[in-house]
Design a protein around this motif. Structure first.
Motif, PDB file in Angstrom:
ATOM      1  N   ARG A  65       0.829  -1.200   0.000  1.00 62.81           N
ATOM      2  CA  ARG A  65       0.000   0.000   0.000  1.00 62.81           C
ATOM      3  C   ARG A  65       0.868   1.256   0.000  1.00 62.81           C
ATOM      4  O   ARG A  65       2.081   1.188   0.201  1.00 62.81           O
ATOM      5  CB  ARG A  65      -0.936   0.007   1.211  1.00 62.81           C
ATOM      6  N   ARG A 109      -3.661  19.829   7.324  1.00 64.55           N
ATOM      7  CA  ARG A 109      -4.220  18.489   7.505  1.00 64.55           C
ATOM      8  C   ARG A 109      -3.357  17.711   8.491  1.00 64.55           C
ATOM      9  O   ARG A 109      -2.133  17.846   8.515  1.00 64.55           O
ATOM     10  CB  ARG A 109      -4.294  17.730   6.183  1.00 64.55           C
ATOM     11  N   ASP A 133      -4.455  14.249   9.005  1.00 64.87           N
ATOM     12  CA  ASP A 133      -4.911  12.883   8.776  1.00 64.87           C
ATOM     13  C   ASP A 133      -4.011  12.153   7.790  1.00 64.87           C
ATOM     14  O   ASP A 133      -3.091  12.726   7.211  1.00 64.87           O
ATOM     15  CB  ASP A 133      -6.359  12.887   8.260  1.00 64.87           C
ATOM     16  N   GLU A 176      -4.198   8.724   4.786  1.00 57.96           N
ATOM     17  CA  GLU A 176      -5.001   7.709   4.117  1.00 57.96           C
ATOM     18  C   GLU A 176      -4.088   6.717   3.426  1.00 57.96           C
ATOM     19  O   GLU A 176      -2.919   7.007   3.146  1.00 57.96           O
ATOM     20  CB  GLU A 176      -6.006   8.332   3.157  1.00 57.96           C
ATOM     21  N   ARG A 191      -8.341   1.428  -4.177  1.00 64.17           N
ATOM     22  CA  ARG A 191      -9.202   2.213  -3.294  1.00 64.17           C
ATOM     23  C   ARG A 191      -8.387   2.793  -2.140  1.00 64.17           C
ATOM     24  O   ARG A 191      -7.334   2.274  -1.772  1.00 64.17           O
ATOM     25  CB  ARG A 191     -10.347   1.379  -2.751  1.00 64.17           C
ATOM     26  N   PHE A 192      -8.919   3.882  -1.590  1.00 69.75           N
ATOM     27  CA  PHE A 192      -8.321   4.557  -0.444  1.00 69.75           C
ATOM     28  C   PHE A 192      -9.128   4.241   0.806  1.00 69.75           C
ATOM     29  O   PHE A 192     -10.360   4.163   0.756  1.00 69.75           O
ATOM     30  CB  PHE A 192      -8.313   6.075  -0.649  1.00 69.75           C
ATOM     31  N   THR A 193      -8.428   4.092   1.929  1.00 68.40           N
ATOM     32  CA  THR A 193      -9.086   3.985   3.233  1.00 68.40           C
ATOM     33  C   THR A 193      -8.407   4.967   4.175  1.00 68.40           C
ATOM     34  O   THR A 193      -7.215   5.253   4.054  1.00 68.40           O
ATOM     35  CB  THR A 193      -8.988   2.561   3.807  1.00 68.40           C
ATOM     36  N   MET A 194      -9.153   5.484   5.133  1.00 68.27           N
ATOM     37  CA  MET A 194      -8.590   6.414   6.100  1.00 68.27           C
ATOM     38  C   MET A 194      -7.844   5.652   7.184  1.00 68.27           C
ATOM     39  O   MET A 194      -8.274   4.598   7.643  1.00 68.27           O
ATOM     40  CB  MET A 194      -9.687   7.267   6.738  1.00 68.27           C
ATOM     41  N   SER A 195      -6.695   6.187   7.572  1.00 65.46           N
ATOM     42  CA  SER A 195      -5.932   5.647   8.694  1.00 65.46           C
ATOM     43  C   SER A 195      -6.498   6.203  10.003  1.00 65.46           C
ATOM     44  O   SER A 195      -7.101   7.282  10.029  1.00 65.46           O
ATOM     45  CB  SER A 195      -4.460   6.047   8.553  1.00 65.46           C
ATOM     46  N   ARG A 196      -6.277   5.480  11.087  1.00 65.62           N
ATOM     47  CA  ARG A 196      -6.659   5.990  12.406  1.00 65.62           C
ATOM     48  C   ARG A 196      -5.627   6.994  12.925  1.00 65.62           C
ATOM     49  O   ARG A 196      -5.900   7.738  13.862  1.00 65.62           O
ATOM     50  CB  ARG A 196      -6.784   4.840  13.407  1.00 65.62           C
ATOM     51  N   THR A 211      -3.243  10.204  13.311  1.00 66.35           N
ATOM     52  CA  THR A 211      -3.241  11.638  13.016  1.00 66.35           C
ATOM     53  C   THR A 211      -2.019  12.276  13.663  1.00 66.35           C
ATOM     54  O   THR A 211      -1.610  11.882  14.759  1.00 66.35           O
ATOM     55  CB  THR A 211      -4.507  12.341  13.530  1.00 66.35           C
ATOM     56  N   ASP A 224      -0.944   0.673  12.504  1.00 61.35           N
ATOM     57  CA  ASP A 224      -1.634   1.840  11.952  1.00 61.35           C
ATOM     58  C   ASP A 224      -1.557   3.006  12.936  1.00 61.35           C
ATOM     59  O   ASP A 224      -2.558   3.618  13.289  1.00 61.35           O
ATOM     60  CB  ASP A 224      -3.091   1.509  11.625  1.00 61.35           C
TER      61      ASP A 224
END
Length: 209
Positions: free
Chosen positions: A13, A22, A24, A26, A34-39, A41, A73
């Motif tokens: 990935r 920002r 955050d 991803e 596809r993209f997913t958000m990471s936990r 920050t 993560d």
């Protein structure tokens, strides 16, 4: 987002981290496109990133230096910081032994740095490794053999774009200018080692004032 950092992770990935205004992150999975958000920050200031041998990512700005741990993560703070102070736009170069060279950047008051330090992922610490011959920011650096890094161009402390090049020796530490100069001074350019061993340096900007 812009002014973010993207690093290929060990599981295939790509981590896309922070950016202007920002905190955050991803994750892009090329298999499913596809993209997913990471936990995770975290705040960064004009930072740089590099892949580590264990598949995680080192992220550096001199103040919030950390490793994005792909397994958990989560961001894990390094034991110390690059130059122990703000280092905007440093350049990171993965070395053959798994360590990472960090060099140059802007400090407080936009002072251009000549620092060179090596990050050891096992100790999660930076160690001083001498200095660049020329203070630089917006430069490039690329590993050209097992231990030498070619550092090219950039923006100097006098406010002028640079045409100088130097070789950093990751074995002994320290750097030395080479007689060859760029045909055109430049900063914010790109640099890549080609399969035949030559180095392509392209694009960028120039300034004489």
């Amino acid at each position: 987002r812009y002014d973010h950092v993207a690093v290929k992770l060990g599981d295939g990935r790509v981590g896309i981290f922070a950016g202007a205004n920002r905190t955050d992150a991803e994750l892009f999975d090329p298999n499913g496109e596809r993209f997913t958000m990471s936990r995770a920050t975290r705040t960064f200031s004009d930072f740089a990133g590099a892949a580590l041998p264990n598949g995680s990512a080192l992220l550096v700005d001199g103040l919030h230096d950390c490793v994005y741990d792909v397994a958990s993560d989560a961001f894990v703070a390094t034991q110390n910081k690059y130059t122990s102070s703000l280092a905007r736009f440093p350049v990171l170069v993965p070395l053959a032994d798994g360590k990472v060279l960090a060099c140059g950047g802007y400090g407080f008051g936009f002072a251009v740095k000549d620092d060179a330090e090596v990050y050891d992922p096992r100790a999660m610490q930076f160690a001083a490794m001498g200095e660049l011959e020329v203070s630089r920011v917006y430069h490039t650096a690329v590993l050209i053999n097992d231990y030498q890094v070619l550092v090219a161009g950039g923006f100097g402390s006098d406010g002028v774009s640079l045409d100088s090049l130097e070789l950093f020796d990751a074995n002994r530490g320290g750097s030395a200018l080479i007689r060859t100069a760029l045909l055109q001074s430049r900063y914010s350019h790109c640099c890549v080692k080609l399969l035949d061993g030559r180095v392509l340096i392209a694009g960028g900007a120039a300034s004489d004032v």
